[in-house]
Design an enzyme around this catalytic site. Structure first.
Site, PDB file in Angstrom:
ATOM      1  N   SER A 168       0.851  -1.186   0.000  1.00  0.00           N
ATOM      2  CA  SER A 168       0.000   0.000   0.000  1.00  0.00           C
ATOM      3  C   SER A 168       0.883   1.229   0.000  1.00  0.00           C
ATOM      4  O   SER A 168       2.108   1.127   0.038  1.00  0.00           O
ATOM      5  CB  SER A 168      -0.877   0.003   1.255  1.00  0.00           C
ATOM      6  OG  SER A 168      -0.048   0.254   2.371  1.00  0.00           O
ATOM      7  N   LYS A 169       0.233   2.381  -0.002  1.00  0.00           N
ATOM      8  CA  LYS A 169       0.972   3.644  -0.068  1.00  0.00           C
ATOM      9  C   LYS A 169       2.046   3.767   1.015  1.00  0.00           C
ATOM     10  O   LYS A 169       3.054   4.433   0.824  1.00  0.00           O
ATOM     11  CB  LYS A 169      -0.006   4.809   0.041  1.00  0.00           C
ATOM     12  CG  LYS A 169      -0.822   4.982  -1.225  1.00  0.00           C
ATOM     13  CD  LYS A 169      -1.191   6.444  -1.432  1.00  0.00           C
ATOM     14  CE  LYS A 169      -1.965   6.618  -2.722  1.00  0.00           C
ATOM     15  NZ  LYS A 169      -3.404   6.734  -2.522  1.00  0.00           N
ATOM     16  N   ARG A 170       1.792   3.118   2.131  1.00  0.00           N
ATOM     17  CA  ARG A 170       2.786   3.164   3.223  1.00  0.00           C
ATOM     18  C   ARG A 170       4.142   2.658   2.756  1.00  0.00           C
ATOM     19  O   ARG A 170       5.168   2.988   3.318  1.00  0.00           O
ATOM     20  CB  ARG A 170       2.336   2.247   4.370  1.00  0.00           C
ATOM     21  CG  ARG A 170       1.383   2.852   5.333  1.00  0.00           C
ATOM     22  CD  ARG A 170       1.192   1.962   6.547  1.00  0.00           C
ATOM     23  NE  ARG A 170       0.946   0.561   6.206  1.00  0.00           N
ATOM     24  CZ  ARG A 170       1.773  -0.418   6.481  1.00  0.00           C
ATOM     25  NH1 ARG A 170       2.901  -0.189   7.116  1.00  0.00           N
ATOM     26  NH2 ARG A 170       1.476  -1.662   6.135  1.00  0.00           N
ATOM     27  N   HIS A 171       4.129   1.790   1.754  1.00  0.00           N
ATOM     28  CA  HIS A 171       5.393   1.215   1.289  1.00  0.00           C
ATOM     29  C   HIS A 171       6.079   2.100   0.251  1.00  0.00           C
ATOM     30  O   HIS A 171       7.075   1.712  -0.323  1.00  0.00           O
ATOM     31  CB  HIS A 171       5.140  -0.173   0.667  1.00  0.00           C
ATOM     32  CG  HIS A 171       4.653  -1.175   1.658  1.00  0.00           C
ATOM     33  ND1 HIS A 171       3.330  -1.535   1.754  1.00  0.00           N
ATOM     34  CD2 HIS A 171       5.310  -1.886   2.603  1.00  0.00           C
ATOM     35  CE1 HIS A 171       3.188  -2.423   2.723  1.00  0.00           C
ATOM     36  NE2 HIS A 171       4.367  -2.652   3.248  1.00  0.00           N
ATOM     37  N   GLY A 172       5.513   3.271  -0.003  1.00  0.00           N
ATOM     38  CA  GLY A 172       6.115   4.148  -1.019  1.00  0.00           C
ATOM     39  C   GLY A 172       5.318   4.051  -2.301  1.00  0.00           C
ATOM     40  O   GLY A 172       4.098   3.911  -2.258  1.00  0.00           O
TER      41      GLY A 172
END
Ligand code: GLU
Length: 470
Positions: free
Chosen positions: A242-246
């Site tokens: 997800s976006k948390r991973h970049g």
């Protein structure tokens, strides 16, 4: 004939997971000499956006996925209505007048009891008279599919094996919303059936939808296609990507100088491994040749950006033709403000392509080849002063007037001569030249830089540095 489809909802940028779904569907169709369909699933009017549809199409084209047929669900509403009416008249669906508040109450009650929510089925048994009365009162209603009781839905998934789900787990579900728009689970069946889709390939998050869809296929007397649910993609911490991973969209990587060939190749390795080989680099044509759903792994795949970067580097260094590389590099260098001339760029790329993994890195690394004015800091100037830079540059300039430094080898040769004649260390010569030409201590080999930069630029620059050295 095999026919697959990719059915994105235009509610955001193309996610890497969806791009992989598109690629697998495409490869499977092409492998079997079948057809590949692109269907824009824009029935959700609130969340669908034209600009996302445009971006999706651009990114799919960028990845070189050619589709044979194109559809947009928003243009097919009358068709869905027709099939909904058929379900209604044949007793497979019914009008539900429950208000959002009533449904919310049911949901809360289930929650309080700690049980999974499913619709109570209250409106299933309304009589014709009651229905007419509610309609004349102007009450809005949804259409719900009447889920048959007492039997599990079993299907064989081409990746996951046999899956059995009890319809009682989900209960009667909505196929037409109260505003008249059809829901995903319904339209997907009408479309897949009418478009003749033989293999539905999609992410495993859709497994819970599959039994609902199978029930609709059966009710409409459509042949049920084969299903293949692809494993989820995880980040390095093993939580869902997800976006948390970049960066998680194709656009993100595209803008950072990843090549479509490399991204295509890498995404294939997320959940699929070619049989009997350790190889990892494949062209699209080779993938079409060898791709098979039986080699898709049912376990989650882990997205590793370093691996993607490595593959991208392999494409830059070894696989693309220089002309192709020039085409990819050009817009990146232009938008960095560099003045780019084609033949020069070709030469620069030929000589430097093993020095960067992405086009974004390339822009940084190639700065000395394109910048008109090189700044030199006081720190670098005093470094030059600590060496015998003045003599080195003077002698080098003299040699340049005799020898044409047109290849890295000639430059190495000249540097060797200077080293010998002045009795200095080779390092001193290289450092001097590097700082003089780039204002920095590290970067692409000076031999490459010096032999590639226009001769006049080199001479002017060295003369300018001499003037600073006094
Ligand atoms: N529009 C759905 C999605 O984007 C497609 C699901 C399917 O392939 O059936 O998830």
């Amino acid at each position: 004939m095999v026919k697959t489809r990719f059915a994105p909802s235009p509610t955001g940028l193309l996610h890497l997971g969806n791009a992989r779904t598109a690629i697998f569907s495409y490869l499977f169709a092409r492998h079997h000499k079948g057809k590949f369909v692109l269907r824009i699933e824009d029935t959700d009017r609130e969340r669908s956006r034209k600009e996302y549809e445009k971006a999706l199409i651009e990114d799919l084209e960028w990845l070189r996925l050619e589709w044979d047929e194109f559809y947009r669900q928003s243009e097919r509403f009358p068709l869905y209505r027709e099939f909904a009416e058929r379900l209604l008249s044949e007793g497979y669906a019914y009008a539900c007048f429950c208000t959002p508040e009533e449904l919310e109450r049911e949901r809360k009650e289930a929650q309080a009891k700690g049980i999974a929510y499913r619709y109570s089925g209250k409106c299933r048994y309304l009589t014709k008279v009651q229905i007419e009365k509610l309609k004349t009162e102007g009450r809005t209603f949804t259409l719900r599919f009447k889920v048959p009781e007492g039997q599990s839905v079993v299907f064989e998934d081409l990746v996951k094996g046999y899956i059995s789900i009890n319809p009682e787990d989900f209960g009667d579900f909505v196929i037409i919303r109260s505003d008249g728009t059809p829901t995903y689970n319904f339209v997907v069946v009408v479309d897949d059936a009418l478009m003749g889709i033989t293999h539905v390939i999609r992410g495993e998050d859709h497994i819970p939808n599959t039994p609902k869809q199978i029930l609709i296929y059966k009710a409409l007397n459509f042949p049920v296609p084969k299903f293949a649910h692809l494993p989820v993609i995880l980040g390095r911490d093993r939580s869902k990507l997800s976006k948390r991973h970049g960066g998680v969209s194709v656009r993100y990587y595209r803008e950072r100088g990843f090549l479509p060939e490399a991204l295509f190749n890498y995404l294939c390795l997320l959940g699929w491994s070619p049989p009997n080989t350790e190889r990892e680099i494949f062209s699209k044509e080779e993938l079409i040749e060898i791709f098979d759903l039986k080699d898709v792994n049912s376990a989650p795949a882990v997205f590793d950006v370093d691996k993607l970067r490595w593959i991208n580097g392999v494409y830059i260094r070894e696989i693309l033709s220089v002309d192709k590389l020039v085409n990819y590099a050009y817009p990146f260098l232009k938008s960095a403000g560099y003045k780019v001339e084609e033949n020069y760029l070709k030469l620069v790329l030929e000589r430097t392509r093993d020095s960067y993994d992405t086009l974004e890195d390339m822009v940084k690394r190639l700065k000395p080849f394109f910048e008109e004015e090189v700044e030199i800091s006081q720190e670098m100037l005093s470094k030059l002063k600590q060496m015998r830079s003045k003599e080195i540059i003077e002698l080098f300039l003299k040699k340049l007037s005799v020898f044409k430094p047109d290849s890295p080898e000639t430059v190495k040769d000249l540097a060797r001569k200077v080293t010998k004649e002045l009795g200095v260390k080779p390092k001193e010569v290289w450092h001097t030249l590097r700082i003089a030409l780039t204002g920095r201590l590290e970067g692409i080999g000076v031999d490459i830089l010096l032999s590639t930069l226009p001769r006049e630029r080199v001479e002017n620059r060295l003369k300018y540095i001499l003037s600073l050295l006094g």
